[in-house]
Design a protein around this motif. Sequence first.
Motif, short mmCIF file in Angstrom:
data_model
loop_
_atom_site.label_atom_id
_atom_site.label_comp_id
_atom_site.label_asym_id
_atom_site.label_seq_id
_atom_site.Cartn_x
_atom_site.Cartn_y
_atom_site.Cartn_z
N LYS A 151 0.83 -1.21 0.00
CA LYS A 151 0.00 0.00 0.00
C LYS A 151 0.86 1.25 0.00
O LYS A 151 0.55 2.23 -0.68
N GLU A 152 1.95 1.22 0.78
CA GLU A 152 2.85 2.37 0.80
C GLU A 152 3.49 2.59 -0.57
O GLU A 152 3.68 3.73 -1.01
N ASP A 155 0.96 4.34 -2.68
CA ASP A 155 0.86 5.76 -2.34
C ASP A 155 2.04 6.55 -2.88
O ASP A 155 1.89 7.67 -3.41
N GLU A 156 3.25 5.99 -2.73
CA GLU A 156 4.44 6.67 -3.25
C GLU A 156 4.39 6.74 -4.76
O GLU A 156 4.77 7.75 -5.37
N TRP A 157 3.91 5.68 -5.39
CA TRP A 157 3.76 5.65 -6.85
C TRP A 157 2.88 6.82 -7.32
O TRP A 157 3.20 7.53 -8.26
N LYS A 158 1.75 7.00 -6.63
CA LYS A 158 0.82 8.06 -7.02
C LYS A 158 1.43 9.45 -6.87
O LYS A 158 1.00 10.39 -7.54
N SER A 159 2.40 9.59 -5.98
CA SER A 159 3.00 10.92 -5.74
C SER A 159 4.06 11.27 -6.78
O SER A 159 4.54 12.40 -6.80
#
Length: 402
Positions: A151-152, A155-159
């Motif tokens: 999941k982390e 989230d980092e991918w999306k940023s």
Amino acid sequence: MSDPTTYGRIDADGNVFVKTAAGERAIGSWQAGTPEEGLAHFARRFADLVTEVDLIEARLASGAADAGQSLSTIRRLRSGLDEAHVVGDIDGLAARLDKLTTVAEEKAGAARAARDAARAEALARKTRLIEEAEHIAAEATGWKTAGDRLKEILDEWKSIHGVEKKAEGELWKRYAAARDAFTRRRGAHFATLDATRKQAQGRKEELVTEAESIADSTEWNATAARLKDLMTEWKTAPRAAKETEQRLWERFRAAQDSFFKRRSEVFSARDAEFKGNLERKQELLAQAEALDIDGDPKAAQAKLREIQGTWHEVGRVPRESQSGLDRRLRTVEDRVKAAMDAAWRRTPPEASPLLAQMREQVARAEQQLASAQAAGDQRRIKEAEKALESKRKFLAMAEHSS
């Protein structure tokens, strides 16, 4: 530019010329004033170009401008300069634009290089994340920790932004495949641990918890619908252990019974209130329908207003009765209005307050016109004449209808 004649002239026929290193060029004609005014006009247009160039130059120097957009603007200005209808130092401005073109090209190239570098870095970061996700999918056995890390990673991918669409799509497919592989391995592991029964127990505990949390709600319709949905979910969920199933069912049923009992009590009280309101409105309606409208329309109108005030204070009635009551009251209102209109039409013109008021308005309008005429103010005279004509017209219509 203090003296426009340095860079332009206007001949006797009004033709305007600008002076450049290549010679004179006709840029238009001037017939609206003196040659000096004409040269000043075309010089101001040149000054507007200079101001635009100054702004571009300043924004490029400060780094606030988009170099690519600035370059497009500079090229547009430079290409149009040879045909511009302006008077000024065109050669000097052309040299400035040529210089700015070089500056903008350099900055645009640097910006492209920076974007390319950022795009490459973003691609590298996302690639590293995907490789980590694939490693987790293939080897991790710490299920919770590994799941949280996935999941982390998402989230980092999306940023991270700036990766080309095609490369982004290929990397995303790899991430989705890794996540699915991890989920399958984890599911297979827990399938051997009698997960079905425990999951059933956990789900039904969630249903019971939600049912108990909304049992005291006063959102009657929404809560009733949600409790019915929870019942459907309960029936379709797998069964837990026998004793656990019975204990959870008793709690679930008690929560439902508590809510629907309270709702029934509230609805009964509301129905009784609505019934009382209905009886009161029926009484008011009987009073309204008994009014002597033809005999004394003015008194009927006053009494109807009292009835209407009380009517709105009474409150709501059963839905099936509302439209009929309102329709009957509107019928009385329409009869009173018609009677009052007829009585007004029967009023002699000399006794009509409305006609008297309109005559006073005509008299004031006549006084305003006389005052404007005495002052010789043509604008006020026209306005006063127009106002007087309108007031006389309305007075004549009122007198005719009377």
